[in-house]
Write an enzyme that holds these catalytic residues in place. Structure first.
Site, PDB file in Angstrom:
ATOM      1  N   ASN A  47       0.825  -1.213   0.000  1.00  0.00           N
ATOM      2  CA  ASN A  47       0.000   0.000   0.000  1.00  0.00           C
ATOM      3  C   ASN A  47       0.861   1.266   0.000  1.00  0.00           C
ATOM      4  O   ASN A  47       0.391   2.332   0.390  1.00  0.00           O
ATOM      5  CB  ASN A  47      -0.907   0.024   1.229  1.00  0.00           C
ATOM      6  CG  ASN A  47      -1.851  -1.157   1.270  1.00  0.00           C
ATOM      7  OD1 ASN A  47      -2.436  -1.525   0.255  1.00  0.00           O
ATOM      8  ND2 ASN A  47      -2.003  -1.769   2.423  1.00  0.00           N
ATOM      9  N   HIS A 133     -13.013  -2.421   7.875  1.00  0.00           N
ATOM     10  CA  HIS A 133     -11.766  -3.116   8.215  1.00  0.00           C
ATOM     11  C   HIS A 133     -11.850  -3.802   9.590  1.00  0.00           C
ATOM     12  O   HIS A 133     -12.541  -3.325  10.497  1.00  0.00           O
ATOM     13  CB  HIS A 133     -10.650  -2.068   8.237  1.00  0.00           C
ATOM     14  CG  HIS A 133      -9.263  -2.620   8.330  1.00  0.00           C
ATOM     15  ND1 HIS A 133      -8.613  -2.763   9.531  1.00  0.00           N
ATOM     16  CD2 HIS A 133      -8.410  -3.042   7.372  1.00  0.00           C
ATOM     17  CE1 HIS A 133      -7.393  -3.248   9.307  1.00  0.00           C
ATOM     18  NE2 HIS A 133      -7.249  -3.427   7.998  1.00  0.00           N
ATOM     19  N   GLU A 175     -15.187   3.385   6.061  1.00  0.00           N
ATOM     20  CA  GLU A 175     -13.938   3.716   5.384  1.00  0.00           C
ATOM     21  C   GLU A 175     -14.280   4.700   4.271  1.00  0.00           C
ATOM     22  O   GLU A 175     -15.425   4.743   3.816  1.00  0.00           O
ATOM     23  CB  GLU A 175     -13.312   2.441   4.792  1.00  0.00           C
ATOM     24  CG  GLU A 175     -12.860   1.485   5.870  1.00  0.00           C
ATOM     25  CD  GLU A 175     -12.241   0.201   5.327  1.00  0.00           C
ATOM     26  OE1 GLU A 175     -11.586   0.227   4.271  1.00  0.00           O
ATOM     27  OE2 GLU A 175     -12.422  -0.840   5.972  1.00  0.00           O
ATOM     28  N   SER A 179     -10.762  -1.060   1.635  1.00  0.00           N
ATOM     29  CA  SER A 179      -9.408  -1.583   1.450  1.00  0.00           C
ATOM     30  C   SER A 179      -9.331  -2.783   0.522  1.00  0.00           C
ATOM     31  O   SER A 179      -8.295  -3.017  -0.089  1.00  0.00           O
ATOM     32  CB  SER A 179      -8.793  -1.925   2.803  1.00  0.00           C
ATOM     33  OG  SER A 179      -9.554  -2.907   3.469  1.00  0.00           O
ATOM     34  N   ASP A 204     -12.533   6.303   8.362  1.00  0.00           N
ATOM     35  CA  ASP A 204     -11.197   5.719   8.264  1.00  0.00           C
ATOM     36  C   ASP A 204     -10.686   5.987   6.850  1.00  0.00           C
ATOM     37  O   ASP A 204     -11.157   5.408   5.882  1.00  0.00           O
ATOM     38  CB  ASP A 204     -11.264   4.222   8.562  1.00  0.00           C
ATOM     39  CG  ASP A 204      -9.888   3.559   8.541  1.00  0.00           C
ATOM     40  OD1 ASP A 204      -8.963   4.109   7.909  1.00  0.00           O
ATOM     41  OD2 ASP A 204      -9.738   2.479   9.138  1.00  0.00           O
ATOM     42  N   HIS A 207      -6.953   4.510   2.935  1.00  0.00           N
ATOM     43  CA  HIS A 207      -6.567   4.329   1.526  1.00  0.00           C
ATOM     44  C   HIS A 207      -6.780   5.562   0.656  1.00  0.00           C
ATOM     45  O   HIS A 207      -6.488   5.543  -0.526  1.00  0.00           O
ATOM     46  CB  HIS A 207      -7.285   3.117   0.940  1.00  0.00           C
ATOM     47  CG  HIS A 207      -6.884   1.862   1.632  1.00  0.00           C
ATOM     48  ND1 HIS A 207      -5.708   1.203   1.338  1.00  0.00           N
ATOM     49  CD2 HIS A 207      -7.448   1.190   2.658  1.00  0.00           C
ATOM     50  CE1 HIS A 207      -5.599   0.169   2.147  1.00  0.00           C
ATOM     51  NE2 HIS A 207      -6.637   0.139   2.957  1.00  0.00           N
ATOM     52  N   LYS A 234       0.966   3.628   4.901  1.00  0.00           N
ATOM     53  CA  LYS A 234       0.582   3.394   3.511  1.00  0.00           C
ATOM     54  C   LYS A 234       1.217   4.475   2.636  1.00  0.00           C
ATOM     55  O   LYS A 234       2.383   4.371   2.301  1.00  0.00           O
ATOM     56  CB  LYS A 234      -0.940   3.302   3.424  1.00  0.00           C
ATOM     57  CG  LYS A 234      -1.384   1.981   4.070  1.00  0.00           C
ATOM     58  CD  LYS A 234      -2.842   1.817   4.328  1.00  0.00           C
ATOM     59  CE  LYS A 234      -3.051   0.413   4.919  1.00  0.00           C
ATOM     60  NZ  LYS A 234      -4.191   0.301   5.788  1.00  0.00           N
TER      61      LYS A 234
HETATM   62  C1  LIG Z   1      -4.401  -0.747   6.895  1.00  0.00           C
HETATM   63  C2  LIG Z   1      -5.666  -0.330   7.520  1.00  0.00           C
HETATM   64  C3  LIG Z   1      -5.768  -0.125   8.887  1.00  0.00           C
HETATM   65  C4  LIG Z   1      -4.659  -0.518   9.831  1.00  0.00           C
HETATM   66  O1  LIG Z   1      -3.593   0.338   9.740  1.00  0.00           O
HETATM   67  P1  LIG Z   1      -2.156  -0.187  10.237  1.00  0.00           P
HETATM   68  O2  LIG Z   1      -1.377   1.050  10.404  1.00  0.00           O
HETATM   69  O3  LIG Z   1      -1.660  -1.089   9.166  1.00  0.00           O
HETATM   70  O4  LIG Z   1      -2.399  -0.912  11.525  1.00  0.00           O
HETATM   71  C5  LIG Z   1      -6.925   0.392   9.392  1.00  0.00           C
HETATM   72  N1  LIG Z   1      -7.974   0.667   8.584  1.00  0.00           N
HETATM   73  C6  LIG Z   1      -7.925   0.431   7.268  1.00  0.00           C
HETATM   74  C7  LIG Z   1      -9.103   0.751   6.422  1.00  0.00           C
HETATM   75  C8  LIG Z   1      -6.776  -0.086   6.696  1.00  0.00           C
HETATM   76  O5  LIG Z   1      -6.737  -0.359   5.407  1.00  0.00           O
END
Ligand SMILES: *Cc1c(COP(=O)(O)O)cnc(C)c1O
Length: 402
Positions: A47, A133, A175, A179, A204, A207, A234
């Protein structure tokens, strides 16, 4: 006989179900290529959308900060303090997003599981998109609030649920870009529906952050969300995450977010690398990297004749787990690392290849990918994409994702 024999039994059961997962060891990384088992593979599994994870400027910033301030934080920040780098990073993130305040967490998982129990308790209701997620699902569980799962992207379903389910506080979580599907939520619609029913919206932005929005500021805050979570592992090529929102929230998190209170802070180098990544991202170079990743994504979707996705995640839903694993193996034999994503990460019956693009993928790598996918997923290009007939009901998915 030993009390630990269940470990073998569980592993054997996973193996029989074709769900035993293992981890690859990366021996070297250069640009978008990695060396695994002595072979060079183009990495479509990361990512690291802006290609900053391999940038020497981030590594140099990390090394410099660690020389000055040491590597480890030593304890929870509440006990041993945080550094000027933490302060700069939180301030720069707040400025970038336009939020009053930002609190840094050790990971997105820690941010979500720390935040939700601060916002909600047993007298409250959380409304959660069915494809959220695992870290959001776990945050819901830890909060002990009532959790109402609404059908993925179903604004009317959300509104109905908000009318039916009352509580002391009500929180909608989604989100911004999902993801495993790469599709975008209707954030302004969600914010409007939530606000009309006096609910709090949490987005969230993992992405979208760094990839979408003005100067990569993500989508959540601009859409009017009350609270936004973003990650630094990411787009910013480092690790860590943050919660952005009102200053009162940042103050309360110090006191109540257990993943913040009871966990040693991020290493100084990681924070300095994230800050260097942020500075590149918000400049003209960031804009160029964002256009590059957008261009690659559009070219890939068009070449595969599938609908264009919102960000840089391109899913090819194959349905069966065996088909996804076989396609991934075939691609790997051709020097392309495209992971197969299986349940419980995605709903049963919707196993897929998940391709992530990065600004440092070269044209030639994209051409190889398109040719490889055509070969490995030949059957797919004769059927409707992601028809996914057996996507289970939302509540099943939440239950299954343990
Ligand atoms: C990757 C991700 C997380 C977790 O983040 P990390 O820093 O990898 O623990 C949380 N929410 C979503 C939507 C993600 O894609």
């Amino acid at each position: 006989m030993s009390a630990l024999d269940f470990l073998d039994e569980e592993l054997a059961a996973l193996e029989r179900a074709g769900r035993l997962r293992t981890v690859r060891t990366v021996e070297a990384r250069r640009g978008s290529e990695v060396e695994v088992g002595g072979r060079r593979l183009v990495n479509f599994a990361s990512n690291d959308y802006l290609g900053l994870g391999v940038d020497g400027r981030l590594a140099a910033a990390a090394a410099r900060a660690e020389q000055e301030l040491g590597v480890g934080a030593g304890s929870s920040r509440l006990i041993s303090g945080h550094t000027v780098v933490t302060e700069r990073l939180e301030a720069a993130l707040a400025e970038m997003i336009g939020a009053p305040s930002v609190r840094l967490f050790n990971s997105g998982y820690a941010a979500n599981t720390g935040l939700l129990p601060v916002l909600a308790g047993p007298s409250d209701v959380i409304f959660s998109d069915a494809l959220n997620h695992a870290s959001l699902i776990d945050g819901c569980r830890l909060s002990r609030a009532k959790v109402v799962v609404y059908r993925h992207g179903d604004l009317e379903g959300l509104e109905r649920a908000l009318m039916a389910e009352l509580g002391r506080r009500r929180i909608v979580i989604t989100e911004s870009v999902f993801s495993m599907d790469g599709d975008a939520a209707d954030l302004s619609g969600i914010v409007a529906v939530a606000r009309a029913r006096e609910a709090i919206t949490v987005v969230d932005d993992a992405h979208a952050f760094g990839v979408l929005g003005a100067r990569g500021a993500g989508l959540g805050w601009a859409a009017g969300a009350d609270i936004v979570v973003g990650t630094l592992g990411k787009s910013f090529g480092a690790a860590g995450a943050f919660v952005a929102g009102p200053a009162r929230l940042a103050d309360l998190l110090w006191n109540r977010a257990r993943t913040l209170v009871f966990s040693t802070g991020l290493s100084t180098g990681t924070q300095a690398a994230a800050l260097a990544g942020l500075e590149i991202s918000r400049g003209v170079e960031g804009d160029a990297r964002r256009s590059r990743v957008r261009e690659l994504t559009i070219r890939l979707c068009d070449a595969l004749q599938i609908p264009r996705v919102a960000a840089a995640i391109v899913p090819l839903v194959l349905g069966s787990e065996d088909a996804a694993v076989a396609a991934s193996k075939q691609l790997e034999a051709e020097g392309l690392w495209v992971p197969a994503i299986r349940p419980p990460t995605v709903p049963a019956g919707s196993a897929r290849l998940r391709i992530t693009l990065g600004a440092n993928h070269e044209d030639q790598a994209l051409a190889r990918l398109v040719a490889g996918l055509r070969g490995a997923c030949a059957s797919m290009f004769h059927v409707e994409r992601s028809a996914s007939p057996d996507v289970p009901t939302p509540s099943m998915f939440h239950v299954e994702q343990t």
